[in-house]
Design an enzyme around this catalytic site. Structure first.
Site, short mmCIF file in Angstrom:
data_model
loop_
_atom_site.label_atom_id
_atom_site.label_comp_id
_atom_site.label_asym_id
_atom_site.label_seq_id
_atom_site.Cartn_x
_atom_site.Cartn_y
_atom_site.Cartn_z
N ALA A 48 0.79 -1.23 0.00
CA ALA A 48 0.00 0.00 0.00
C ALA A 48 0.83 1.30 0.00
O ALA A 48 0.64 2.16 -0.88
CB ALA A 48 -0.99 -0.03 1.17
N ASP A 237 -4.08 -2.60 3.86
CA ASP A 237 -4.30 -1.88 2.60
C ASP A 237 -5.37 -0.80 2.75
O ASP A 237 -5.38 0.18 2.00
CB ASP A 237 -4.68 -2.85 1.49
CG ASP A 237 -3.45 -3.64 1.09
OD1 ASP A 237 -3.17 -4.66 1.73
OD2 ASP A 237 -2.74 -3.19 0.18
N LYS A 248 -3.78 -8.49 2.68
CA LYS A 248 -3.59 -9.61 1.75
C LYS A 248 -4.46 -10.82 2.10
O LYS A 248 -4.60 -11.16 3.27
CB LYS A 248 -2.10 -9.99 1.76
CG LYS A 248 -1.68 -11.12 0.87
CD LYS A 248 -2.12 -10.97 -0.56
CE LYS A 248 -1.73 -9.65 -1.18
NZ LYS A 248 -2.43 -9.39 -2.46
O1 MRU Z 1 -1.00 -7.28 -3.44
P1 MRU Z 1 0.05 -6.57 -2.62
O2 MRU Z 1 1.36 -7.28 -2.60
O3 MRU Z 1 0.16 -5.12 -3.01
O4 MRU Z 1 -0.54 -6.62 -1.15
C1 MRU Z 1 0.23 -6.09 -0.12
C2 MRU Z 1 -0.35 -6.24 1.23
O5 MRU Z 1 -1.43 -6.78 1.41
C3 MRU Z 1 0.41 -5.62 2.36
O6 MRU Z 1 0.27 -6.37 3.53
C4 MRU Z 1 -0.13 -4.21 2.61
O7 MRU Z 1 -0.16 -3.48 1.43
C5 MRU Z 1 0.65 -3.48 3.63
S1 MRU Z 1 2.22 -2.98 3.02
C6 MRU Z 1 3.03 -2.09 4.19
#
Ligand code: MRU
Length: 346
Positions: A48, A237, A248
């Site tokens: 994110a 996110d 995720k």
């Molecule tokens: O699909 P992604 O790899 O962008 O998903 C990322 C995540 O779900 C992370 O846990 C979230 O963005 C936090 S990052 C500090």
């Protein structure tokens, strides 16, 4: 850090290609905003906060591509650039947050000539990246206080340096605890289907010599039941006003298992991940990604041709499973509705 997730250099955006890690450490260069949009959609950059930084840098590149005689014409085209970037990935609210911040800055300087506005937008995008590093260190400082000496911490996906400007949110907490001399160990869920845990979290923790053990996602419950996990820390996110948290896919499973086994489950995220306009997690849009991510592993087919597939990339963990939300301004607990509002001064 021994790598740079994203940076602005010589009027280009440089990103480490996260689709290639850990096999090769290659950096990609983008000179136009549509290239940055493709990089976000294709997950060259992901996580994110890193998506928010990339989007802001994309706007700064877009501003350089616009030809206009008046501010009104410039701003209309800038809005188109933002709309294009906004359509790349729907769940992480940091993307829209970054775009809105860039638009506000352009509007605030409408009296200046376009050359100056372009320079100001570039400076703003760079400062979003630099601020993120400081924010993550603060998240780390607040979160490290929750981590006991000798703890084994489970994390899901990658909420690390690769998902931010370089320190991480969940991994920021882990890094700060490690830097404080606590003898911690990390269990990294592999995080099917995209394998952020196996490919990215394991890679960056090993680079920093933080003890990490990789498991497949279905092993977490068993380790918890056997007393081998002391707490869970994940990123986010999007966090709704009531504390419900999108992260995720698989995060919800971890949270439920943690509650069943009386293990604290923490979310670490910057305030830019809060979306207090949404009253609950039910309103968070969940990205559905390509079937091939499920039917293949790193290009190798693992399912029969033509099988029906679901691939939601995120899930929502209800606030009741969350022991605390660790932000740069402190840890929020209990009545999330009230505490999150107080945190942002609403
Ligand atoms: O699909 P992604 O790899 O962008 O998903 C990322 C995540 O779900 C992370 O846990 C979230 O963005 C936090 S990052 C500090």
């Amino acid at each position: 850090m021994s790598f740079r997730t994203i940076e602005w250099r010589d009027n280009k955006v440089i990103m480490i290609d996260q689709t290639r890690l850990p096999v090769e450490e290659v950096y990609r260069e983008y000179a136009d905003y549509s290239g940055v949009a493709e990089a976000i959609r294709g997950m060259v950059v992901r996580g994110a906060p890193a998506i928010g930084i990339a989007a802001a840098m994309g706007v700064a590149l877009g501003a350089r591509e616009i030809i206009a005689d008046t501010f009104e014409s410039f701003f209309r085209q800038l809005e188109n650039v933002c709309d294009h970037l906004a359509r790349t990935r729907p769940t992480a609210v940091n993307l829209v947050w970054g775009l809105e911040r860039m638009k506000r800055v352009a509007l605030a300087h409408r009296e200046l000539d376009l050359k100056s506005i372009r320079e100001i937008l570039k400076a703003e995008a760079i400062s979003i990246e630099q601020e993120d590093l400081k924010i993550c260190k603060e998240i780390g400082r607040h979160g490290a206080a929750l981590i006991k000496e000798g703890a084994t911490i489970l994390t899901h996906c990658n909420a690390g340096g690769l998902a931010t400007a370089g320190y991480g949110t969940a991994l920021g907490v882990i890094r700060a605890a490690h830097e404080a001399g606590k003898n911690i160990k990390v269990i990294a869920d592999e995080t099917r289907p995209w394998l952020q845990g196996a490919r990215l979290t394991a890679w960056e923790l090993m680079k920093d010599s933080i003890p990490v053990t990789l498991i497949s996602d279905n092993m977490a419950g068993w380790l918890m039941k056997n007393g081998q996990i002391d707490c869970c820390v994940v990123g986010a996110d999007r966090i709704a006003a009531n504390g419900d948290t999108a992260n995720k896919i698989g995060t919800y499973t971890v949270a439920v298992l943690a509650k069943e086994n009386k293990i604290p489950f923490y979310v670490a995220a910057p305030i830019s991940t809060l979306d207090l306009k949404l009253s609950s997690g039910d309103q968070i849009p969940i990205e559905e990604r390509a079937a091939e991510e499920v039917t293949r592993v790193q290009g190798v087919v693992i399912a029969p041709e033509g099988v029906k597939v679901r691939n939601p990339a995120f899930d929502v963990t209800p606030a009741r499973y969350i022991a605390g939300i660790i932000t740069e301004k402190g840890v929020v607990r209990g009545d999330y509705e009230r505490e999150l509002k107080t945190l942002v001064g609403q």
